[in-house]
Design an enzyme around this catalytic site. Structure first.
Site, mmCIF file in Angstrom:
data_model
loop_
_atom_site.group_PDB
_atom_site.id
_atom_site.type_symbol
_atom_site.label_atom_id
_atom_site.label_comp_id
_atom_site.label_asym_id
_atom_site.label_seq_id
_atom_site.Cartn_x
_atom_site.Cartn_y
_atom_site.Cartn_z
ATOM 1 N N TYR A 131 0.536 -0.663 -0.280
ATOM 2 C CA TYR A 131 -0.073 -0.009 -0.017
ATOM 3 C C TYR A 131 0.751 1.912 -0.215
ATOM 4 O O TYR A 131 1.372 0.967 0.426
ATOM 5 C CB TYR A 131 -0.846 0.247 1.110
ATOM 6 C CG TYR A 131 -1.517 -1.073 0.967
ATOM 7 C CD1 TYR A 131 -3.586 -1.268 0.378
ATOM 8 C CD2 TYR A 131 -2.280 -2.342 2.461
ATOM 9 C CE1 TYR A 131 -3.895 -1.736 0.273
ATOM 10 C CE2 TYR A 131 -2.892 -2.793 1.695
ATOM 11 C CZ TYR A 131 -4.121 -3.146 0.995
ATOM 12 O OH TYR A 131 -5.175 -3.562 1.367
ATOM 13 N N ASP A 159 -6.653 0.760 -5.238
ATOM 14 C CA ASP A 159 -8.107 1.277 -5.205
ATOM 15 C C ASP A 159 -8.350 1.511 -3.558
ATOM 16 O O ASP A 159 -9.351 1.328 -3.623
ATOM 17 C CB ASP A 159 -8.649 0.308 -5.534
ATOM 18 C CG ASP A 159 -8.162 -1.216 -4.678
ATOM 19 O OD1 ASP A 159 -7.871 -1.341 -3.822
ATOM 20 O OD2 ASP A 159 -9.419 -2.246 -5.451
ATOM 21 N N HIS A 258 -11.152 -5.313 -4.970
ATOM 22 C CA HIS A 258 -10.437 -5.713 -3.782
ATOM 23 C C HIS A 258 -11.042 -6.617 -2.657
ATOM 24 O O HIS A 258 -11.449 -6.509 -1.845
ATOM 25 C CB HIS A 258 -10.223 -4.282 -2.975
ATOM 26 C CG HIS A 258 -8.952 -4.363 -1.585
ATOM 27 N ND1 HIS A 258 -8.239 -3.483 -1.806
ATOM 28 C CD2 HIS A 258 -9.210 -5.063 -0.208
ATOM 29 C CE1 HIS A 258 -7.870 -3.241 -0.979
ATOM 30 N NE2 HIS A 258 -7.698 -4.389 0.216
#
Length: 363
Positions: A131, A159, A258
């Site tokens: 991330y 996302d 996700h």
């Protein structure tokens, strides 16, 4: 093997029966009303198979090549945090199982085992998921460690500028238990994930504190300057973003929402796959993440343009019910089901699959 464990659905039932409710909800939950979570599965049912006959299928293969690595099946273990929530060995058990079955493992940035121990346990291709954190020095350190440990690609999740409203976690006041840690990051950076009260989520509070929502395409240059590893973007659902990914030198993309945990109402991954795959140049493969539960699902995804698929929740079901052997059972079932489907379809290899293998399910 117990009869109930002959399918992933049976393994799911066994895992649910033994995991604490708040852990099960953390693993299984989606965002908001969970429309996208449900849609990921339902989309596979909209496709029928068009089998060809009188084809020599005496030797079927499920092997593929992906970013320079050979896989015995077109499956990767999706990046998921905190495998030790369901098994004491955590990611090292998952890594050993992936190696046994010839699958790819994508270790998560919030893994509960060190990158070095995961790499030592792995005997197959190994990628690291990231991330984009506000602390770029932490990202740079992870990349350096991954390269030194033998990871072969980086996967950036794009996302999640913030975490979706995962109502199950909010209702449970879910926080990561203190004995389970994201051991590859400084404890102070992860502190918020261990705190939650009624109506709050440690996962969401941590993301709000640590994820950098200013990330843009221009920032990929910073990442490229710090590594020679291939770069994969996870979370692409549109042709527009697929083209931008190719223009920015990305090596592969993962069509993903996700697992239905971010924007509820977003396209099911399988529905987005054809437009994304068609927008990419031939040298940039598309992977699919979301809703894969059978070998037939894998065949459908490959026919619609995926080079491989990622599987998430079922791996944790296997880990919860049998540790390393449980994960190997999940991956082995998918491999055997895919090989069986290829044979009966008259398409003896993944490369033989294309859209002519599919038709809309009649209504």
């Amino acid at each position: 093997m117990p009869v109930g464990l002959l399918t992933l659905a049976g393994i799911e039932r066994a895992a649910r029966a033994q995991l604490p409710a708040e852990i099960w909800d953390f693993i299984e939950g989606g965002s908001e009303a969970e429309r996208t979570l449900t849609g990921n599965r339902e989309m596979f049912g909209r496709h029928a198979l068009r089998p060809r006959t009188l084809v020599d299928v005496s030797a079927c293969s499920t092997a593929v090549r992906l970013l320079g690595s050979d896989l015995q099946l077109p499956v990767g273990i999706a990046p998921m945090a905190y495998h030790r929530l369901v098994d004491p060995d955590g990611e090292t058990a998952t890594a050993r199982a992936a190696g046994r079955t010839g699958a790819l493992l994508v270790a998560g940035i919030f893994a509960s085992r060190t990158l070095e121990s995961i790499a030592a346990a792995a005997t197959g291709p190994l990628w690291l998921q990231l991330y984009w954190l506000r602390r770029r020095d932490a990202l740079a350190a992870l990349i350096e460690r991954a390269e030194a440990a033998g990871f072969t690609a980086l996967m950036l999740t794009v996302d999640a500028p913030r975490i979706g409203r995962r109502l199950r976690d909010l209702r449970n006041g879910f926080a990561v238990p203190p004995q389970i840690r994201a051991v590859n990051l400084d404890p102070e950076l992860m502190a918020a994930s261990h705190r939650a009260g009624a109506g709050s989520s440690g996962i969401a509070d941590h993301a709000l504190e640590q994820f950098d929502p200013t990330l843009t395409w221009a920032d990929l240059a910073w990442l490229r300057e710090r590594t020679r590893l291939p770069l994969v973007l996870k979370g692409v659902l549109t042709a527009e973003d697929a083209r931008l990914a190719a223009e920015h030198g990305v090596d592969a993309v993962v069509v993903s929402n996700h697992g239905g945990r971010q924007l509820d109402g977003a396209l099911p991954a399988l529905a987005a796959l054809p437009e994304v795959a068609s927008a990419l140049p031939p040298e940039v493969p598309a992977l699919l993440d979301g809703g894969v539960r059978t070998g037939t699902d894998i065949a459908v995804a490959l026919a619609l343009g995926a080079r491989a698929v990622l599987v998430g929740r079922p791996v944790l079901w296997g880990l919860a019910t049998g540790g390393e052997d449980g994960v190997a059972r999940v991956l082995g079932l998918l491999r055997d089901e895919l090989e069986h489907t290829l044979a009966l379809l008259g398409r003896p290899t993944p490369a033989a699959l294309d859209r002519s293998a599919l038709a809309p399910w009649p209504v």
